[in-house]
Design a protein around this motif. Structure first.
Motif, PDB file in Angstrom:
ATOM      1  N   ARG A 271     -22.841 -35.720  -4.688  1.00 44.91           N
ATOM      2  CA  ARG A 271     -22.306 -34.593  -5.447  1.00 44.91           C
ATOM      3  C   ARG A 271     -21.566 -35.057  -6.696  1.00 44.91           C
ATOM      4  NH1 ARG A 271     -23.203 -30.081  -7.743  1.00 44.91           N
ATOM      5  NH2 ARG A 271     -21.386 -28.729  -8.008  1.00 44.91           N
ATOM      6  N   ILE A 272     -20.825 -36.157  -6.602  1.00 44.95           N
ATOM      7  CA  ILE A 272     -20.128 -36.683  -7.780  1.00 44.95           C
ATOM      8  C   ILE A 272     -21.137 -37.041  -8.866  1.00 44.95           C
ATOM      9  CG2 ILE A 272     -18.750 -38.621  -8.647  1.00 44.95           C
ATOM     10  CD1 ILE A 272     -17.297 -38.620  -5.935  1.00 44.95           C
ATOM     11  N   SER A 273     -22.225 -37.705  -8.470  1.00 44.44           N
ATOM     12  CA  SER A 273     -23.264 -38.058  -9.439  1.00 44.44           C
ATOM     13  C   SER A 273     -23.898 -36.810 -10.035  1.00 44.44           C
ATOM     14  CB  SER A 273     -24.327 -38.927  -8.762  1.00 44.44           C
ATOM     15  OG  SER A 273     -25.347 -39.279  -9.673  1.00 44.44           O
ATOM     16  N   GLU A 274     -24.101 -35.782  -9.214  1.00 43.37           N
ATOM     17  CA  GLU A 274     -24.651 -34.520  -9.726  1.00 43.37           C
ATOM     18  C   GLU A 274     -23.734 -33.912 -10.782  1.00 43.37           C
ATOM     19  OE1 GLU A 274     -27.255 -32.708  -5.999  1.00 43.37           O
ATOM     20  OE2 GLU A 274     -25.259 -31.931  -6.414  1.00 43.37           O
ATOM     21  N   LEU A 275     -22.435 -33.876 -10.504  1.00 40.87           N
ATOM     22  CA  LEU A 275     -21.500 -33.299 -11.472  1.00 40.87           C
ATOM     23  C   LEU A 275     -21.519 -34.077 -12.785  1.00 40.87           C
ATOM     24  CD1 LEU A 275     -18.491 -32.455  -9.125  1.00 40.87           C
ATOM     25  CD2 LEU A 275     -19.780 -30.808 -10.499  1.00 40.87           C
ATOM     26  N   LEU A 276     -21.562 -35.386 -12.705  1.00 41.42           N
ATOM     27  CA  LEU A 276     -21.572 -36.203 -13.921  1.00 41.42           C
ATOM     28  C   LEU A 276     -22.860 -36.025 -14.719  1.00 41.42           C
ATOM     29  CD1 LEU A 276     -20.028 -39.472 -12.452  1.00 41.42           C
ATOM     30  CD2 LEU A 276     -19.000 -38.060 -14.245  1.00 41.42           C
ATOM     31  N   ASN A 277     -23.977 -35.831 -14.027  1.00 38.34           N
ATOM     32  CA  ASN A 277     -25.267 -35.801 -14.711  1.00 38.34           C
ATOM     33  C   ASN A 277     -25.775 -34.401 -15.032  1.00 38.34           C
ATOM     34  OD1 ASN A 277     -26.431 -38.691 -14.872  1.00 38.34           O
ATOM     35  ND2 ASN A 277     -25.576 -38.587 -12.812  1.00 38.34           N
ATOM     36  N   LYS A 278     -25.391 -33.415 -14.233  1.00 36.70           N
ATOM     37  CA  LYS A 278     -25.920 -32.068 -14.435  1.00 36.70           C
ATOM     38  C   LYS A 278     -24.974 -31.159 -15.209  1.00 36.70           C
ATOM     39  CE  LYS A 278     -28.794 -31.979 -10.253  1.00 36.70           C
ATOM     40  NZ  LYS A 278     -29.086 -31.238  -8.998  1.00 36.70           N
ATOM     41  N   THR A 279     -23.681 -31.490 -15.235  1.00 35.13           N
ATOM     42  CA  THR A 279     -22.721 -30.635 -15.930  1.00 35.13           C
ATOM     43  C   THR A 279     -22.802 -30.898 -17.426  1.00 35.13           C
ATOM     44  OG1 THR A 279     -21.249 -30.745 -14.021  1.00 35.13           O
ATOM     45  CG2 THR A 279     -20.305 -29.952 -16.086  1.00 35.13           C
ATOM     46  N   ASN A 280     -22.988 -29.846 -18.205  1.00 34.51           N
ATOM     47  CA  ASN A 280     -23.103 -29.988 -19.655  1.00 34.51           C
ATOM     48  C   ASN A 280     -22.019 -29.224 -20.411  1.00 34.51           C
ATOM     49  OD1 ASN A 280     -25.649 -31.566 -19.838  1.00 34.51           O
ATOM     50  ND2 ASN A 280     -26.530 -29.768 -18.853  1.00 34.51           N
ATOM     51  N   GLN A 281     -21.606 -28.056 -19.906  1.00 36.38           N
ATOM     52  CA  GLN A 281     -20.668 -27.226 -20.651  1.00 36.38           C
ATOM     53  C   GLN A 281     -19.243 -27.769 -20.581  1.00 36.38           C
ATOM     54  OE1 GLN A 281     -21.148 -22.947 -20.013  1.00 36.38           O
ATOM     55  NE2 GLN A 281     -23.168 -23.321 -19.176  1.00 36.38           N
ATOM     56  N   PHE A 282     -18.754 -28.037 -19.372  1.00 31.64           N
ATOM     57  CA  PHE A 282     -17.420 -28.616 -19.248  1.00 31.64           C
ATOM     58  C   PHE A 282     -17.578 -30.058 -18.772  1.00 31.64           C
ATOM     59  CE2 PHE A 282     -12.944 -27.115 -19.297  1.00 31.64           C
ATOM     60  CZ  PHE A 282     -12.354 -28.352 -19.117  1.00 31.64           C
ATOM     61  N   ASN A 283     -17.931 -30.906 -19.707  1.00 33.72           N
ATOM     62  CA  ASN A 283     -18.082 -32.337 -19.466  1.00 33.72           C
ATOM     63  C   ASN A 283     -17.344 -33.032 -20.603  1.00 33.72           C
ATOM     64  OD1 ASN A 283     -19.061 -35.062 -19.328  1.00 33.72           O
ATOM     65  ND2 ASN A 283     -20.819 -34.337 -18.136  1.00 33.72           N
ATOM     66  N   LEU A 284     -16.186 -33.602 -20.305  1.00 32.77           N
ATOM     67  CA  LEU A 284     -15.261 -34.041 -21.347  1.00 32.77           C
ATOM     68  C   LEU A 284     -15.785 -35.220 -22.160  1.00 32.77           C
ATOM     69  CD1 LEU A 284     -12.419 -33.176 -22.332  1.00 32.77           C
ATOM     70  CD2 LEU A 284     -11.502 -35.045 -20.951  1.00 32.77           C
ATOM     71  N   THR A 285     -16.377 -36.216 -21.509  1.00 32.31           N
ATOM     72  CA  THR A 285     -16.786 -37.425 -22.238  1.00 32.31           C
ATOM     73  C   THR A 285     -18.280 -37.706 -22.156  1.00 32.31           C
ATOM     74  OG1 THR A 285     -16.461 -38.917 -20.355  1.00 32.31           O
ATOM     75  CG2 THR A 285     -14.534 -38.446 -21.725  1.00 32.31           C
ATOM     76  N   LEU A 286     -19.029 -36.883 -21.404  1.00 33.17           N
ATOM     77  CA  LEU A 286     -20.479 -37.050 -21.242  1.00 33.17           C
ATOM     78  C   LEU A 286     -20.847 -38.371 -20.574  1.00 33.17           C
ATOM     79  CD1 LEU A 286     -21.696 -35.643 -24.684  1.00 33.17           C
ATOM     80  CD2 LEU A 286     -21.343 -34.411 -22.535  1.00 33.17           C
ATOM     81  N   LEU A 287     -19.902 -38.968 -19.852  1.00 33.10           N
ATOM     82  CA  LEU A 287     -20.200 -40.179 -19.089  1.00 33.10           C
ATOM     83  C   LEU A 287     -21.139 -39.818 -17.945  1.00 33.10           C
ATOM     84  CD1 LEU A 287     -19.627 -43.190 -18.343  1.00 33.10           C
ATOM     85  CD2 LEU A 287     -17.736 -42.334 -16.936  1.00 33.10           C
ATOM     86  N   ARG A 288     -22.266 -40.514 -17.854  1.00 36.73           N
ATOM     87  CA  ARG A 288     -23.254 -40.249 -16.807  1.00 36.73           C
ATOM     88  C   ARG A 288     -23.353 -41.467 -15.890  1.00 36.73           C
ATOM     89  NH1 ARG A 288     -23.956 -34.778 -17.992  1.00 36.73           N
ATOM     90  NH2 ARG A 288     -24.755 -34.475 -20.103  1.00 36.73           N
ATOM     91  N   LEU A 289     -23.224 -41.257 -14.594  1.00 33.19           N
ATOM     92  CA  LEU A 289     -23.342 -42.337 -13.618  1.00 33.19           C
ATOM     93  C   LEU A 289     -24.249 -41.888 -12.482  1.00 33.19           C
ATOM     94  CD1 LEU A 289     -19.587 -43.439 -13.222  1.00 33.19           C
ATOM     95  CD2 LEU A 289     -21.335 -44.545 -14.635  1.00 33.19           C
ATOM     96  N   ASN A 290     -25.113 -42.792 -12.016  1.00 33.51           N
ATOM     97  CA  ASN A 290     -25.902 -42.459 -10.840  1.00 33.51           C
ATOM     98  C   ASN A 290     -25.096 -42.746  -9.575  1.00 33.51           C
ATOM     99  OD1 ASN A 290     -26.198 -45.240 -10.136  1.00 33.51           O
ATOM    100  ND2 ASN A 290     -27.996 -45.425 -11.455  1.00 33.51           N
ATOM    101  N   GLU A 291     -25.692 -42.485  -8.432  1.00 37.16           N
ATOM    102  CA  GLU A 291     -24.974 -42.586  -7.161  1.00 37.16           C
ATOM    103  C   GLU A 291     -24.470 -44.006  -6.905  1.00 37.16           C
ATOM    104  OE1 GLU A 291     -26.052 -41.656  -2.501  1.00 37.16           O
ATOM    105  OE2 GLU A 291     -27.004 -40.457  -4.066  1.00 37.16           O
ATOM    106  N   ALA A 292     -25.309 -44.999  -7.186  1.00 35.38           N
ATOM    107  CA  ALA A 292     -24.904 -46.386  -6.955  1.00 35.38           C
ATOM    108  C   ALA A 292     -23.782 -46.799  -7.898  1.00 35.38           C
ATOM    109  CB  ALA A 292     -26.104 -47.314  -7.124  1.00 35.38           C
ATOM    110  N   GLU A 293     -23.830 -46.319  -9.135  1.00 28.93           N
ATOM    111  CA  GLU A 293     -22.772 -46.644 -10.095  1.00 28.93           C
ATOM    112  C   GLU A 293     -21.449 -46.001  -9.694  1.00 28.93           C
ATOM    113  OE1 GLU A 293     -25.446 -47.187 -14.163  1.00 28.93           O
ATOM    114  OE2 GLU A 293     -24.924 -45.179 -13.459  1.00 28.93           O
ATOM    115  N   VAL A 294     -21.508 -44.778  -9.175  1.00 30.73           N
ATOM    116  CA  VAL A 294     -20.287 -44.130  -8.676  1.00 30.73           C
ATOM    117  C   VAL A 294     -19.685 -44.958  -7.550  1.00 30.73           C
ATOM    118  CG1 VAL A 294     -19.375 -42.111  -7.471  1.00 30.73           C
ATOM    119  CG2 VAL A 294     -20.979 -41.804  -9.361  1.00 30.73           C
TER     120      VAL A 294
END
Length: 537
Positions: free
Chosen positions: A396-419
């Protein structure tokens, strides 16, 4: 790059080849994409030949908007991973498990140790591809972040020929029969690799006439249109997409009263009108209806798949919205087959948030009519649960980082392993779950931060669009940061925020600009009539 009309027309031509029940290699290799492609680096760790798949795989990935750069390691039964392949966006484990003589339990244990070692070397998604036998199955690698088990049987659906042809091994390096090679290339290119690397489809918008049923409602009447077993199978598949968390929409040039009467009268339909979360049934241009549907569903146009039997309608919408994805509805069986393979529809995992997304949207209109101001939060019994470093929520954390576009402060994208790697290295992750008496929205926000000296550096803040508009943004962020500061071990840490502007994160920018203009004391005093609970590991 060609104009949107030409691109849309060419995609319709490509569909004949890429969605053919048995793709033909010669037909595939004649296709050249006129649309932009995203370069994706793919490493193949293997113990049998992969080269024969590279050309058809490229075509299927091109259809998905991906330009692959494939590097194959040496044949290595030991899986030593010592071949110095370059860093990659995707790692494929391409294994003929019949080469191993150990029993199933020992083989699985050994594979887990080797994959765990590879996971230490890379945070890229790992795609495990083999065929049924004595090897692992779905669920065998649970607990290994970012490991995606590729379902061989799903790739072979509808194919009754031989899987292996040992005669080919001397030439191709693999025992896989030629049709099997093409079908696996298609599954990798249309389904598995896009699911691990590309923007997912969030909503499927259907036409009605000659798409979800046969005939034209306005001409044939309620009893005259056809809903036979083939159309019912297509309708059931659409309903399954909804159950997996994808929104369904309707865009139809019909009289809305006729459509309502049709769904109420016909008992042979496998889908209900209320299964479509947004409906635009009118005589307006379909591009206008699509825009209204996107707004109602709170999704971007580029995350919508539009399915229509009329090429002119697909062209009209594509001309206005070049980023929309389109599919020409042919026969119901062909449309169903294409939907099973269409890039972006497959999910490696379906989370509780995916399943609850539809129900949560339905609750929005009910909240809108509730008490004004923040009093409605108390009226609805709003509750928030905060989780500090929840290792069970990596997906879910990876989903929020990758799928959220409107309220995403820095646009940092991480996959599950990176999280997982960041969490183990000391980065703080605070998620928040939200519910009230109308719906349980699941995990809807994330604050990610790390300690640098005496400061708390905020790496990113993401809030799902389903939580926006309730006046909770400041509360969620401030409470999350307060929890991080409390557990940072610092005496009086200061938070440092920064913002990265993107094409769609205006809500995050508005919050950031507002935060900068306030005094720190007032910014930290965010009180709302909300019941909150903390979960600390």
């Amino acid at each position: 790059m060609q104009n949107p009309d030409e691109i849309c027309m060419q995609r319709m031509e490509w569909e004949k080849a890429v969605f053919s029940p048995m793709p033909r290699k010669n037909a595939l290799l004649q296709l050249q994409p006129p649309w932009p492609l995203k370069k994706t680096r793919i490493n193949v760790r293997r113990n049998h030949g992969f080269e024969v798949l590279k050309d058809p795989l490229r075509v299927f990935l091109n259809y998905a908007g991906i330009e692959p750069v494939v590097a194959c390691g040496a044949y290595d039964d030991s899986l030593s991973f010592q071949d110095n392949l370059p860093s990659a966006d995707i790692e494929i484990l391409w294994l003929d498990l019949d080469k191993y003589t150990m029993n199933s339990a020992d083989l699985l244990f050994w594979l887990k140790t080797r994959l765990a070692d590879l996971r230490k070397q890379t945070t890229a998604p790992l795609l495990f591809v083999s065929w049924p036998g004595t090897g692992p199955s779905a669920g065998s690698f649970d607990g290994l972040p970012g490991l995606c088990f590729c379902d061989f049987k799903s790739a072979m659906k509808g194919y009754n020929g031989k899987i292996l042809d040992p005669r080919l091994e001397a030439v191709t390096g693999t025992r896989l029969a030629a049709p099997t090679q093409l079908l696996l290339a298609r599954a990798l290119g249309l389904v598995w690799i896009p699911a691990a690397s590309a923007l997912p489809v969030k909503a499927v918008v259907f036409d009605l006439d000659n798409t979800l049923y046969g005939g034209v409602l306005g001409e044939s009447g309620i009893e005259g249109v056809e809903s036979d077993s083939a159309y019912q199978s297509l309708q059931r598949h659409a309903a399954k997409l909804r159950k997996r968390g994808l929104f369904l929409g309707l865009s139809s040039k019909n009289d809305s009263r006729d459509v309502k009467a049709f769904f109420e009268t016909r008992k042979d339909l496998a889908i209900k009108l209320e299964d479509f979360s947004a409906q635009e049934i009118s005589w307006q241009p379909k591009s206008t209806g699509i825009a209204k549907i996107a707004s109602a569903l709170r999704v971007g146009i580029d995350s919508i798949l539009f399915v229509d039997d009329n090429p002119a309608e697909l062209l009209e919408v594509s001309n206005v919205y070049p980023d929309i994805r389109t599919l020409l509805a042919r026969s119901p069986a062909e449309t169903l087959f294409a939907l099973e393979l269409f890039p972006g529809l497959f999910r490696w995992k379906t989370t509780a948030e995916d399943i609850g997304r539809i129900r949560d949207l339905e609750a929005v209109s009910k909240r809108t009519g509730t008490t004004a101001g923040t009093d409605y939060l108390a009226t609805l019994g709003t509750e928030v649960e905060f989780y500090l470093n929840p290792s069970s929520q990596l997906t879910r954390i990876s989903e929020l980082l990758n799928k959220t576009n409107q309220f995403n402060l820095t646009l940092l994208r991480l996959n599950e392993a990176e999280v997982s790697k960041h969490m183990k290295s000391g980065t703080f992750f605070v998620t928040a779950g939200l519910r009230d008496r109308l719906s349980d929205s699941g995990i809807i926000s994330l604050v990610m931060a790390h300690i640098d000296g005496v400061d708390v550096i905020v790496d990113n803040v993401c809030i799902s669009c389903r939580a926006l508009g309730r006046g909770l943004e400041d509360y969620l962020i401030r409470q999350s940061l307060a929890g991080i500061k409390k557990h940072s071990g610092l005496e009086n840490p200061q938070e440092i925020l920064h913002f990265v502007e993107g094409p769609r994160n205006a809500p995050a920018k508005a919050w950031y600009d507002k935060t900068k203009s306030r005094e720190p004391e007032s910014a930290s005093n965010s009180f709302l009539p909300v019941k909150s609970t903390w979960h600390i590991p």
